[in-house]
Structures are given as C-alpha cells and as structure tokens.
Design a protein around this motif. Sequence first.
Motif, PDB file in Angstrom:
ATOM      1  N   ARG A  69      -1.212   6.144  11.935  1.00  0.00           N
ATOM      2  CA  ARG A  69      -0.669   5.041  11.143  1.00  0.00           C
ATOM      3  C   ARG A  69       0.338   5.596  10.157  1.00  0.00           C
ATOM      4  O   ARG A  69       0.125   6.657   9.585  1.00  0.00           O
ATOM      5  CB  ARG A  69      -1.766   4.369  10.304  1.00  0.00           C
ATOM      6  CG  ARG A  69      -2.850   3.736  11.085  1.00  0.00           C
ATOM      7  CD  ARG A  69      -4.037   3.425  10.175  1.00  0.00           C
ATOM      8  NE  ARG A  69      -5.137   2.949  10.977  1.00  0.00           N
ATOM      9  CZ  ARG A  69      -5.478   1.664  11.078  1.00  0.00           C
ATOM     10  NH1 ARG A  69      -4.831   0.761  10.389  1.00  0.00           N
ATOM     11  NH2 ARG A  69      -6.472   1.311  11.845  1.00  0.00           N
ATOM     12  N   GLY A  70       1.391   4.860   9.927  1.00  0.00           N
ATOM     13  CA  GLY A  70       2.316   5.188   8.858  1.00  0.00           C
ATOM     14  C   GLY A  70       1.957   4.352   7.638  1.00  0.00           C
ATOM     15  O   GLY A  70       1.811   3.139   7.751  1.00  0.00           O
ATOM     16  N   GLN A  71       1.771   5.003   6.503  1.00  0.00           N
ATOM     17  CA  GLN A  71       1.438   4.315   5.254  1.00  0.00           C
ATOM     18  C   GLN A  71       2.625   4.464   4.308  1.00  0.00           C
ATOM     19  O   GLN A  71       3.039   5.578   4.002  1.00  0.00           O
ATOM     20  CB  GLN A  71       0.192   4.946   4.627  1.00  0.00           C
ATOM     21  CG  GLN A  71      -0.140   4.462   3.238  1.00  0.00           C
ATOM     22  CD  GLN A  71      -0.819   3.103   3.239  1.00  0.00           C
ATOM     23  OE1 GLN A  71      -1.496   2.740   4.194  1.00  0.00           O
ATOM     24  NE2 GLN A  71      -0.635   2.359   2.175  1.00  0.00           N
ATOM     25  N   LEU A  72       3.174   3.334   3.854  1.00  0.00           N
ATOM     26  CA  LEU A  72       4.263   3.356   2.879  1.00  0.00           C
ATOM     27  C   LEU A  72       3.677   3.261   1.485  1.00  0.00           C
ATOM     28  O   LEU A  72       2.774   2.465   1.237  1.00  0.00           O
ATOM     29  CB  LEU A  72       5.228   2.188   3.101  1.00  0.00           C
ATOM     30  CG  LEU A  72       5.937   2.123   4.439  1.00  0.00           C
ATOM     31  CD1 LEU A  72       6.944   0.982   4.443  1.00  0.00           C
ATOM     32  CD2 LEU A  72       6.608   3.432   4.767  1.00  0.00           C
ATOM     33  N   GLU A  73       4.229   4.041   0.583  1.00  0.00           N
ATOM     34  CA  GLU A  73       3.752   4.072  -0.794  1.00  0.00           C
ATOM     35  C   GLU A  73       4.946   4.270  -1.721  1.00  0.00           C
ATOM     36  O   GLU A  73       5.936   4.899  -1.356  1.00  0.00           O
ATOM     37  CB  GLU A  73       2.761   5.237  -0.962  1.00  0.00           C
ATOM     38  CG  GLU A  73       2.183   5.415  -2.325  1.00  0.00           C
ATOM     39  CD  GLU A  73       1.340   4.237  -2.785  1.00  0.00           C
ATOM     40  OE1 GLU A  73       1.360   3.943  -3.990  1.00  0.00           O
ATOM     41  OE2 GLU A  73       0.674   3.598  -1.946  1.00  0.00           O
ATOM     42  N   GLY A  74       4.837   3.722  -2.922  1.00  0.00           N
ATOM     43  CA  GLY A  74       5.835   3.982  -3.956  1.00  0.00           C
ATOM     44  C   GLY A  74       7.241   3.558  -3.573  1.00  0.00           C
ATOM     45  O   GLY A  74       8.201   4.264  -3.887  1.00  0.00           O
TER      46      GLY A  74
END
Length: 165
Positions: free
Chosen positions: A96-101
């Motif tokens: 999974r790719g998790q986007l943050e900030g």
Amino acid sequence: MTPSPEQTEPPRDPAGGVVVREAALEDVPTIVALLVDDPLGQSREDPADLAPYDAAFVRIAGDPGEVLVVAELDGQVVGTLQLSVLPSLSRRGALRGQLEGVRVAADMRGAGVGEQLVRWAVERARAEGCELVQLTSDSSRTGAHRFYERLGFTASHVGMKLALR
C-alpha cells in the motif's frame, strides 16, 4: 524504495514549471514552515526547534520504504508530501502507498501544485507495485476532502487515531 525513473528524471509541469524532487536535509526548515502554515499545524508543530524534524528526516531518508519529496517552482519549495510503501498480509500480501504530510504553500493553493504532487505519488506507488494508495485527512479539512475526491480517492473507510502523548 527501489529507484524509479522519477528520481533520475523529475516530472515537469510544462505550464507552471513545477518540479517534484526528493527532499534534502536543507529543505527541512521550509517543509516545517509548510506544516505550520495552517490552523492545525500551528497547534502541533514547533519551527523554533528543528532538531526533532532533522532526526525524523534522517530516519525517513534511511528507510527504503519512505520517500519525502518537495515541489519546487523557480527554485522555491512550494509543496511537500511523504510516501510510505507499506507491506501487508491483507489483500493477498499487497503493498500500500500511504500519503502523509501533503502541504502546499498558501499562495500556491489552487494552482495545481497539490495535484501534481499527489499524481506523482500515485505513479511512484504504482511503480513500487502498490495495489492501492491511501491517506487520512483531518475531518475539519473539507476542502482537502473535495480535492482528494476530485483526484479519484473515495472516503471508503473511517480513520481513527490514538494519541500516545
């Protein structure tokens, strides 16, 4: 993360000249300023003490499953995001790719910088073999929710957090 074409040949926005590139340690003060530049960030960030941010940058830069990027326009950093590639057992062992900030400078919001950043991250996640890209967004950020929905994200789950400090 494995090297990708985006690392050697940063994508360009021909209309606006925005370049997405990996962040460097010297970008940390500007990234922190972007994190502070909203009502939520003002209450949880401290730009007066950059030591914890520098330490976090070193951890991120040393982790092959992480990439912190900035969007640059005419030599100025105008946006940032972090992409984490998370292994899991669910979905048949999918990544999974998790986007943050995800942040864009206030004077650049609505100019396509955020869209370019998120599209870059989605393509990078795809190149890494991710099955999906996910993110959380504070429930008060209704404009951000519309932005993500416009890019194809769906509010399919309820996100929860437990503060430990």
